[in-house]
Design a protein around this motif. Structure first.
Motif, PDB file in Angstrom:
ATOM      1  N   TYR A 102      37.900  42.881  50.623  1.00 51.01           N
ATOM      2  CA  TYR A 102      38.371  41.683  49.945  1.00 51.01           C
ATOM      3  C   TYR A 102      37.273  41.170  49.024  1.00 51.01           C
ATOM      4  CZ  TYR A 102      39.959  37.043  48.837  1.00 51.01           C
ATOM      5  OH  TYR A 102      40.333  35.924  48.143  1.00 51.01           O
ATOM      6  N   PRO A 103      37.612  40.843  47.752  1.00 47.16           N
ATOM      7  CA  PRO A 103      38.881  41.132  47.088  1.00 47.16           C
ATOM      8  C   PRO A 103      39.178  42.634  47.077  1.00 47.16           C
ATOM      9  CG  PRO A 103      37.521  39.655  45.766  1.00 47.16           C
ATOM     10  CD  PRO A 103      36.644  40.202  46.844  1.00 47.16           C
ATOM     11  N   GLU A 104      40.440  42.962  46.850  1.00 49.29           N
ATOM     12  CA  GLU A 104      40.846  44.360  46.877  1.00 49.29           C
ATOM     13  C   GLU A 104      40.133  45.164  45.794  1.00 49.29           C
ATOM     14  OE1 GLU A 104      43.832  42.139  44.300  1.00 49.29           O
ATOM     15  OE2 GLU A 104      42.811  41.831  46.213  1.00 49.29           O
ATOM     16  N   TRP A 105      40.088  46.487  45.998  1.00 47.50           N
ATOM     17  CA  TRP A 105      39.479  47.407  45.037  1.00 47.50           C
ATOM     18  C   TRP A 105      40.109  47.179  43.677  1.00 47.50           C
ATOM     19  CZ3 TRP A 105      40.859  52.243  42.495  1.00 47.50           C
ATOM     20  CH2 TRP A 105      39.748  52.995  42.078  1.00 47.50           C
ATOM     21  N   GLU A 106      39.254  46.946  42.664  1.00 44.21           N
ATOM     22  CA  GLU A 106      39.744  46.549  41.346  1.00 44.21           C
ATOM     23  C   GLU A 106      40.375  47.714  40.582  1.00 44.21           C
ATOM     24  OE1 GLU A 106      36.865  43.268  39.633  1.00 44.21           O
ATOM     25  OE2 GLU A 106      35.731  44.746  40.776  1.00 44.21           O
ATOM     26  N   ILE A 107      41.622  47.494  40.165  1.00 46.24           N
ATOM     27  CA  ILE A 107      42.323  48.499  39.371  1.00 46.24           C
ATOM     28  C   ILE A 107      42.132  48.137  37.906  1.00 46.24           C
ATOM     29  CG2 ILE A 107      44.568  49.565  38.908  1.00 46.24           C
ATOM     30  CD1 ILE A 107      45.394  48.747  41.740  1.00 46.24           C
ATOM     31  N   LYS A 108      41.057  48.618  37.332  1.00 52.16           N
ATOM     32  CA  LYS A 108      40.756  48.297  35.936  1.00 52.16           C
ATOM     33  C   LYS A 108      40.382  49.568  35.183  1.00 52.16           C
ATOM     34  CE  LYS A 108      35.901  47.229  36.975  1.00 52.16           C
ATOM     35  NZ  LYS A 108      34.830  46.234  36.876  1.00 52.16           N
ATOM     36  N   MET A 109      40.693  49.549  33.887  1.00 56.85           N
ATOM     37  CA  MET A 109      40.414  50.714  33.049  1.00 56.85           C
ATOM     38  C   MET A 109      39.238  50.442  32.136  1.00 56.85           C
ATOM     39  SD  MET A 109      44.093  52.246  31.814  1.00 56.85           S
ATOM     40  CE  MET A 109      43.253  53.490  30.805  1.00 56.85           C
TER      41      MET A 109
END
Length: 267
Positions: A102-109
């Motif tokens: 937490y926070p969750e694994w960041e889904i970023k490009m």
């Protein structure tokens, strides 16, 4: 025993195999990490605030075997935003992985990657979502599809970076790639002609990409596919960024030299 890279970059259920893990949690070293702080809205240093073991809960809690560890990290700047990682260590003391954070694994490009992929960026994001949930087979499938979709454009864009003495040879190999639809065959035709600027420390990313795509086809588990998927993502991000940066640097140099020569010509 945990590493900075593991905490910052590994998705859920992606396994870290550091070798023999010390079973005594009292001997584990605390390490700082650098991640985004939502309060500071910037990249900050986080320090671990609790122990690897539960203080006062009995001596058995200092042994790591088969445990899920709860690690708490506090932003050094604001002293308020906290990150937590829940890590499972297996019974054999040779593997660990996150079961939650937490926070969750960041889904970023990566910005350059998103711009270059354009219409394919949605597919890449689907791969990131699968990777974040530990779905290796799904992540690998999406990243492989992206590679197959952009491989011709990627190989074409490398041409301008090829050393002058190898340009003709690369051009001929590039023509041959048009006669096959198999991505691995295309890469095999040109991978040994890759310019030095795209081979950090002598490592050939196209060679590794070729290997990962071939091995991934035969991987039988989510775990194996998750590793292959992460490697493909890393290679694509590196190649695209390096190509863009190299071309921009060359363009900047050319424009500077042209400006300098124009000034000299006017004197």
């Amino acid at each position: 025993m945990v590493t900075k890279e593991f905490l910052e970059d590994y998705s859920l259920f992606r396994k870290l195999k550091p070798g023999s893990i010390n079973h005594d949690l009292r001997k584990w070293t605390k390490i700082p990490i650098n991640m985004q702080c939502e309060t500071c809205a910037s990249l900050q240093t986080f320090n671990m605030t609790n122990e690897y073991y539960h203080v006062g809960d009995g001596t058995n809690d200092v042994w790591v075997k088969g445990r899920v560890l709860d690690l708490k990290f506090l932003c050094e700047s604001c002293k308020s935003f906290e990150r937590r990682f829940f890590i499972h260590v297996n019974e054999d003391l040779d593997t660990m992985y996150k079961v939650g954070q937490y926070p969750e694994w960041e889904i970023k490009m990566d910005k350059n990657l998103e711009k270059t992929l354009n219409k394919h960026s949605k597919t890449f994001r689907k791969g990131l979502v699968c990777e974040s949930q530990g779905y290796g087979i799904g992540a690998f499938s999406y990243y492989r599809r992206i590679t197959e979709d952009i491989i011709d454009e990627l190989l074409d864009s490398i041409f301008d970076l090829i050393e002058e003495e190898h340009k003709e040879e690369y051009k001929e190999a590039l023509e041959k790639t048009k006669s096959t639809r198999v991505t691995q065959e295309k890469i095999d035709l040109v991978k040994d002609l890759l310019p030095t600027i795209l081979k950090p420390n002598g490592m050939n990313p196209l060679g590794v990409l070729h290997s990962e795509l071939s091995e991934g086809l035969h991987a039988e588990s989510d775990e194996a596919c998750l590793e292959n998927a992460n490697h493909i993502k890393t290679i694509l991000t590196f190649l695209i960024n390096q190509i863009i940066q190299s071309k921009e640097a060359a363009k900047g140099f050319t424009e500077s030299m042209k400006s300098l020569l124009d000034k000299k010509a006017k004197k």
